[in-house]
Scaffold this motif. Structure first.
Motif, PDB file in Angstrom:
ATOM      1  N   ILE A 246      72.668  51.262  17.354  1.00  0.00           N
ATOM      2  CA  ILE A 246      71.290  51.400  16.863  1.00  0.00           C
ATOM      3  C   ILE A 246      71.297  51.626  15.357  1.00  0.00           C
ATOM      4  CG2 ILE A 246      69.265  52.902  16.935  1.00  0.00           C
ATOM      5  CD1 ILE A 246      69.882  53.318  19.944  1.00  0.00           C
ATOM      6  N   HIS A 247      72.206  52.491  14.887  1.00  0.00           N
ATOM      7  CA  HIS A 247      72.341  52.703  13.435  1.00  0.00           C
ATOM      8  C   HIS A 247      72.602  51.389  12.714  1.00  0.00           C
ATOM      9  CE1 HIS A 247      75.101  53.005   9.980  1.00  0.00           C
ATOM     10  NE2 HIS A 247      74.297  53.979   9.585  1.00  0.00           N
ATOM     11  N   ASN A 248      73.537  50.601  13.227  1.00  0.00           N
ATOM     12  CA  ASN A 248      73.907  49.350  12.551  1.00  0.00           C
ATOM     13  C   ASN A 248      72.758  48.362  12.545  1.00  0.00           C
ATOM     14  OD1 ASN A 248      76.380  50.497  12.164  1.00  0.00           O
ATOM     15  ND2 ASN A 248      77.458  49.246  13.672  1.00  0.00           N
ATOM     16  N   GLU A 249      72.009  48.313  13.648  1.00  0.00           N
ATOM     17  CA  GLU A 249      70.836  47.427  13.686  1.00  0.00           C
ATOM     18  C   GLU A 249      69.833  47.814  12.598  1.00  0.00           C
ATOM     19  OE1 GLU A 249      66.873  46.817  16.416  1.00  0.00           O
ATOM     20  OE2 GLU A 249      68.743  47.336  17.448  1.00  0.00           O
ATOM     21  N   LEU A 250      69.583  49.120  12.466  1.00  0.00           N
ATOM     22  CA  LEU A 250      68.659  49.589  11.437  1.00  0.00           C
ATOM     23  C   LEU A 250      69.174  49.267  10.035  1.00  0.00           C
ATOM     24  CD1 LEU A 250      67.803  53.063  13.003  1.00  0.00           C
ATOM     25  CD2 LEU A 250      66.207  51.163  12.717  1.00  0.00           C
ATOM     26  N   MET A 251      70.469  49.480   9.806  1.00  0.00           N
ATOM     27  CA  MET A 251      71.034  49.214   8.485  1.00  0.00           C
ATOM     28  C   MET A 251      70.977  47.733   8.130  1.00  0.00           C
ATOM     29  SD  MET A 251      71.984  51.581   6.415  1.00  0.00           S
ATOM     30  CE  MET A 251      72.864  50.453   5.357  1.00  0.00           C
ATOM     31  N   LEU A 252      71.343  46.883   9.074  1.00  0.00           N
ATOM     32  CA  LEU A 252      71.327  45.440   8.802  1.00  0.00           C
ATOM     33  C   LEU A 252      69.904  44.950   8.551  1.00  0.00           C
ATOM     34  CD1 LEU A 252      73.982  44.323  11.433  1.00  0.00           C
ATOM     35  CD2 LEU A 252      74.243  44.251   8.939  1.00  0.00           C
ATOM     36  N   THR A 253      68.944  45.519   9.286  1.00  0.00           N
ATOM     37  CA  THR A 253      67.548  45.143   9.052  1.00  0.00           C
ATOM     38  C   THR A 253      67.095  45.604   7.679  1.00  0.00           C
ATOM     39  OG1 THR A 253      67.097  45.329  11.427  1.00  0.00           O
ATOM     40  CG2 THR A 253      65.207  45.313   9.957  1.00  0.00           C
ATOM     41  N   PHE A 254      67.451  46.832   7.323  1.00  0.00           N
ATOM     42  CA  PHE A 254      67.113  47.310   5.978  1.00  0.00           C
ATOM     43  C   PHE A 254      67.706  46.410   4.906  1.00  0.00           C
ATOM     44  CE2 PHE A 254      68.962  49.566   2.316  1.00  0.00           C
ATOM     45  CZ  PHE A 254      67.787  49.787   1.601  1.00  0.00           C
ATOM     46  N   GLU A 255      68.976  46.072   5.035  1.00  0.00           N
ATOM     47  CA  GLU A 255      69.627  45.242   4.012  1.00  0.00           C
ATOM     48  C   GLU A 255      68.930  43.898   3.862  1.00  0.00           C
ATOM     49  OE1 GLU A 255      73.655  45.181   5.342  1.00  0.00           O
ATOM     50  OE2 GLU A 255      74.092  47.179   4.590  1.00  0.00           O
TER      51      GLU A 255
END
Length: 320
Positions: A246-255
């Protein structure tokens, strides 16, 4: 992006002096030194090497963390009192002295008041207003968590994530431009697309905190891995993996969203988005090594975040 241990240590020592002056965490200066909040703000704000500006950010952060640590009981009333400091109350003359006495008697309210007053030295009126707004949202989320605890309610994962969205690292991140000495134009900062990107980054950042804090938390405390394990009946290790996902999904979306915004936004917005990415990296580095995460509980968890030239766009970050 920048690691200057001496600068971080200097900010931590000055933060300890401030806590002793304010009277918050009496007799616990060793715990504050071990948590090393000066190192956190040094890592998270690489555009500034001014210890006064970094100390301003550290004071705000420690005051915010203190709310949960000091107000574990009688949460609703105490949070309401804290809100009167964040959004300054202006009472009729006959009642103002009693309000002033209640603030003066409470170390958390003294810390909140002093940190916001100190921030005005380095931030514009709108930047301080921004922080006050985010702190109000954070207090609402703290109140919700208190209601869960008092009622014995175990929130579903979706409900918890809504709460984590409100009680995330956004209040610390909205100071990125103020600490660096510039300001994103109000119209851009309030753009719903910018808000969406920032809140996703804030939630990703606080999930890093949840993961690194697991070992020292009380089993009754709420955290995403524990709730995933309870809701899905999976092992703790699998719940941690899902939280990382979930963290990685949020980070990739932010980027992705930040890169798109940077292509059309002002230089200040591009700088802020790059600063947000740098803030997240600095915060994760601090969580990985702080005594707060790996040794004795830090104060706020007792009851239960020359500078390089900023990149024009947020650079990709390795997945957690």
């Amino acid at each position: 992006m920048r690691d200057d241990p001496a600068l971080g240590e200097s900010v931590t020592e000055r933060l300890v002096e401030w806590t002793e002056e304010i009277g918050i965490y009496p007799g616990r200066s060793g715990e504050i030194r071990k948590a090393d909040f000066g190192r956190l703000v040094m890592l998270a704000h690489p555009e500034s090497d001014d210890p006064d500006r970094l100390l301003a950010a550290a004071k705000c952060a420690l005051s915010e963390w203190a709310v949960g640590g000091h107000y574990a009981e009688d949460l609703g009333q105490r949070l309401a009192d804290a809100r009167s400091v964040i959004d300054q109350s202006h009472l009729p003359l006959g009642y103002a002295p009693s309000s002033k006495r209640s603030v003066t008697a409470d170390p958390v309210m003294r810390a909140l008041r002093d940190s916001l007053r100190n921030l005005r030295t380095y931030a514009t009126t709108s930047q301080v207003r921004r922080l006050r707004h985010e702190l109000g949202i954070m207090l609402d989320a703290c109140d919700q968590e208190g209601r869960w605890q008092s009622s014995g309610h175990v929130p579903p994962v979706g409900e918890f994530l809504m709460h984590r969205h409100e009680n995330s690292f956004v209040p610390r991140m909205v100071l990125i431009d103020a600490i660096a000495g510039y300001e994103v134009p109000y119209g851009e900062f309030s753009d719903p697309r910018v808000r969406r990107a920032l809140t996703k980054a804030g939630t990703a950042g606080v999930l890093v905190n949840d993961l690194y804090s697991m070992a020292k938390e009380d089993p009754a405390d709420f955290s995403l891995p524990r709730l995933i394990a309870a809701e899905d009946g999976c092992s703790p290790a699998e719940a941690v993996d899902r939280t990382v996902g979930i963290h990685n999904e949020l980070m990739l979306t932010f980027e992705a969203e930040a890169a798109a915004l940077a292509r059309t936004g002002s230089p200040e917005l591009r700088r802020f988005l790059a600063g947000t990415w740098a803030w997240l990296g600095g915060s994760r580095e601090w969580h990985a090594g702080s005594g707060r995460s790996h040794e004795a509980p830090s104060p706020e968890s007792a009851s239960h975040e020359p500078a390089p030239e900023p990149a024009p766009e947020p650079a990709p970050e390795p997945a957690a």
